[in-house]
Design an enzyme around this catalytic site. Structure first.
Site, PDB file in Angstrom:
ATOM      1  N   HIS A  27       0.798  -1.211   0.090  1.00 40.40           N
ATOM      2  CA  HIS A  27      -0.162   0.061  -0.045  1.00 40.40           C
ATOM      3  C   HIS A  27       1.161   1.232  -0.078  1.00 40.40           C
ATOM      4  O   HIS A  27       1.583   1.672   0.974  1.00 40.40           O
ATOM      5  CB  HIS A  27      -1.113   0.095   1.111  1.00 40.40           C
ATOM      6  CG  HIS A  27      -1.800   1.112   1.017  1.00 40.40           C
ATOM      7  ND1 HIS A  27      -3.253   1.095   0.546  1.00 40.40           N
ATOM      8  CD2 HIS A  27      -1.927   2.505   1.468  1.00 40.40           C
ATOM      9  CE1 HIS A  27      -3.917   1.938   0.615  1.00 40.40           C
ATOM     10  NE2 HIS A  27      -2.958   3.248   1.047  1.00 40.40           N
ATOM     11  N   HIS A  29       2.053   4.935  -2.693  1.00 41.16           N
ATOM     12  CA  HIS A  29       1.156   5.725  -3.865  1.00 41.16           C
ATOM     13  C   HIS A  29       2.506   6.534  -4.534  1.00 41.16           C
ATOM     14  O   HIS A  29       3.401   6.537  -3.962  1.00 41.16           O
ATOM     15  CB  HIS A  29       0.197   6.868  -3.332  1.00 41.16           C
ATOM     16  CG  HIS A  29      -0.804   6.415  -2.355  1.00 41.16           C
ATOM     17  ND1 HIS A  29      -1.956   5.488  -2.345  1.00 41.16           N
ATOM     18  CD2 HIS A  29      -0.647   6.509  -0.883  1.00 41.16           C
ATOM     19  CE1 HIS A  29      -2.398   5.500  -1.326  1.00 41.16           C
ATOM     20  NE2 HIS A  29      -1.714   5.879  -0.477  1.00 41.16           N
ATOM     21  N   SER A  73      -6.356   9.636  -4.466  1.00 42.90           N
ATOM     22  CA  SER A  73      -7.447  10.243  -4.804  1.00 42.90           C
ATOM     23  C   SER A  73      -7.015  11.690  -5.641  1.00 42.90           C
ATOM     24  O   SER A  73      -7.762  12.244  -6.260  1.00 42.90           O
ATOM     25  CB  SER A  73      -8.293  10.889  -3.516  1.00 42.90           C
ATOM     26  OG  SER A  73      -7.639  11.398  -2.843  1.00 42.90           O
ATOM     27  N   HIS A 176      -6.656  -0.400   5.674  1.00 41.77           N
ATOM     28  CA  HIS A 176      -6.569   0.081   7.326  1.00 41.77           C
ATOM     29  C   HIS A 176      -7.524  -0.407   8.127  1.00 41.77           C
ATOM     30  O   HIS A 176      -8.030   0.402   8.983  1.00 41.77           O
ATOM     31  CB  HIS A 176      -6.324   1.596   7.179  1.00 41.77           C
ATOM     32  CG  HIS A 176      -5.588   2.320   5.983  1.00 41.77           C
ATOM     33  ND1 HIS A 176      -4.402   1.838   5.477  1.00 41.77           N
ATOM     34  CD2 HIS A 176      -5.850   3.587   5.595  1.00 41.77           C
ATOM     35  CE1 HIS A 176      -4.201   2.588   4.447  1.00 41.77           C
ATOM     36  NE2 HIS A 176      -4.766   3.450   4.254  1.00 41.77           N
ATOM     37  N   ASP A 249       2.183   2.958   3.083  1.00 43.90           N
ATOM     38  CA  ASP A 249       1.196   4.148   2.821  1.00 43.90           C
ATOM     39  C   ASP A 249       1.978   5.589   2.556  1.00 43.90           C
ATOM     40  O   ASP A 249       1.364   6.387   2.291  1.00 43.90           O
ATOM     41  CB  ASP A 249       0.371   4.582   4.144  1.00 43.90           C
ATOM     42  CG  ASP A 249      -0.692   5.545   3.807  1.00 43.90           C
ATOM     43  OD1 ASP A 249      -1.355   5.653   2.896  1.00 43.90           O
ATOM     44  OD2 ASP A 249      -0.814   6.456   4.789  1.00 43.90           O
TER      45      ASP A 249
HETATM   46  O1  LIG Z   1      -3.411   6.746   1.459  1.00 47.47           O
HETATM   47  C1  LIG Z   1      -4.633   6.409   2.253  1.00 47.47           C
HETATM   48  O2  LIG Z   1      -4.526   5.259   2.436  1.00 47.47           O
HETATM   49  C2  LIG Z   1      -5.138   7.470   2.903  1.00 47.47           C
HETATM   50  C3  LIG Z   1      -5.721   8.604   2.596  1.00 47.47           C
HETATM   51  C4  LIG Z   1      -5.158   9.075   1.206  1.00 47.47           C
HETATM   52  C5  LIG Z   1      -6.102   8.414   0.156  1.00 47.47           C
HETATM   53  O3  LIG Z   1      -6.524   7.348   0.332  1.00 47.47           O
HETATM   54  C6  LIG Z   1      -6.098   8.801  -1.178  1.00 47.47           C
HETATM   55  O4  LIG Z   1      -5.784  10.194  -1.461  1.00 47.47           O
HETATM   56  O5  LIG Z   1      -6.462   8.279  -1.885  1.00 47.47           O
HETATM   57  C7  LIG Z   1      -6.025   9.472   3.585  1.00 47.47           C
HETATM   58  O6  LIG Z   1      -6.600   9.008   4.724  1.00 47.47           O
HETATM   59  O7  LIG Z   1      -6.078  10.618   3.470  1.00 47.47           O
END
Ligand SMILES: O=C(O)/C=C(\CC(=O)C(=O)O)C(=O)O
Length: 294
Positions: A27, A29, A73, A176, A249
């Site tokens: 997990h 990004h 996102s 999570h 994360d």
């Molecule tokens: O990175 C994660 O898992 C959690 C995030 C960001 C997210 O999910 C996203 O931006 O898509 C959060 O709680 O802000």
């Protein structure tokens, strides 16, 4: 939004824990780089660039071999940055996409060829404007073979989401753990509800991840070293050891006020998975089953 946000540690420590050979950070990004991979006009945060070179350098520093890159996102439903990172990984990364539910079969197949193995439905109101369950359900019924659905939600809507999640015909992976309040302990109401959900079918996987979020000082927790998280989560990993996958994360979207040290995040692993057998399942066997079975 004006200034671009940095939510990651500038110089993470080397963890004391050494991940086993083949370990997957399942997990994480990438953010951009913004040129050429611009952010979504609907993005709720505008991060600084955190591209594949940075991700792979962190992977090596922490002692992992592979990554599963989850579309964040801030990139909306344009998966180009995530696909670019997967393509640059030399086979060491796969991904989870976020799609417009009207996506065509051909586009889904193209994502498969680009290394995607699942799609993510995000139900956090602070991150997305709307989450249409009927459309999500429809697309989940026509995914490429072997794919799964990743769902991100907060504990207070678990029951409300149950009929929707129960109807999804492919494996589920819960980000999570659905954000339980870990301060309630291993037998608290949130953990009990999550366990009931896990008992409802045997193809629900989850990520026992994000001590920094779930035990954050700003959430009323104690912060690093996140003792309440360790205490609440270890029994869950033990009891559902064939359904857990783990990730850093990184680059920790929205954690700029309490940026975690990734070395410390990795050192949570032996506290929630204390035996070599558990560590092997959490970091190697399970993520490879979900993401590299073909
Ligand atoms: O990175 C994660 O898992 C959690 C995030 C960001 C997210 O999910 C996203 O931006 O898509 C959060 O709680 O802000």
């Amino acid at each position: 939004m004006s200034d671009r946000i940095v939510s990651w540690h500038p110089n993470p420590s080397k963890p004391s824990f050494t991940p086993p050979p083949g370990a997957v950070d399942a997990h994480c990004h990438v953010f951009g780089p913004m040129d050429p991979f611009g952010f979504s006009p609907k993005a709720k945060y505008l991060p600084a660039d955190a591209g594949p070179d940075m991700l792979f350098a962190l992977r090596d520093h922490l002692g992992f071999e592979k990554n599963v890159i989850v579309q964040a996102s801030c990139h909306g439903t344009d998966n180009a940055a995530t696909l670019d990172a997967i393509a640059k990984s030399g086979g060491k990364a796969r991904g989870v996409a976020v799609v417009d539910p009207d996506i065509s079969e051909e586009e889904l197949q193209a994502l498969h060829h680009g290394g995607m193995r699942g799609i993510r439905f995000n139900f956090l109101k602070r991150l997305v404007d709307n989450a249409p369950k009927d459309k999500f359900l429809e697309v989940s019924k026509r995914l490429p073979a072997g794919w799964h659905v990743v769902i991100y939600f907060e504990a207070d809507i678990l029951e409300e989401l149950r009929p929707f999640m129960d109807a999804i015909p492919v494996p589920l992976v819960i980000d999570h753990m659905g954000r339980p309040d870990v301060r309630q302990g291993p037998d608290g109401a949130d953990m009990k509800a999550f366990r009931r959900f896990l008992e409802s079918r045997d193809d629900i996987w989850f990520k026992p991840t994000c001590p920094d979020r779930l035990d954050a000082i700003k959430e009323g927790g104690q912060g690093d070293p996140w003792d309440a998280f360790a205490e609440a989560v270890a029994p869950l990993v033990e009891d559902y050891q064939d359904r857990v996958i783990w990730g850093t994360d990184w680059p920790h979207p929205n954690m700029q006020d309490e940026v975690p040290d990734d070395g410390h995040i990795v050192d949570m692993i032996p506290r929630i998975a204390p035996t070599e057998e558990l560590q092997q399942k959490l970091l190697v066997t399970n993520p490879n089953r979900l993401y590299w079975s073909d």
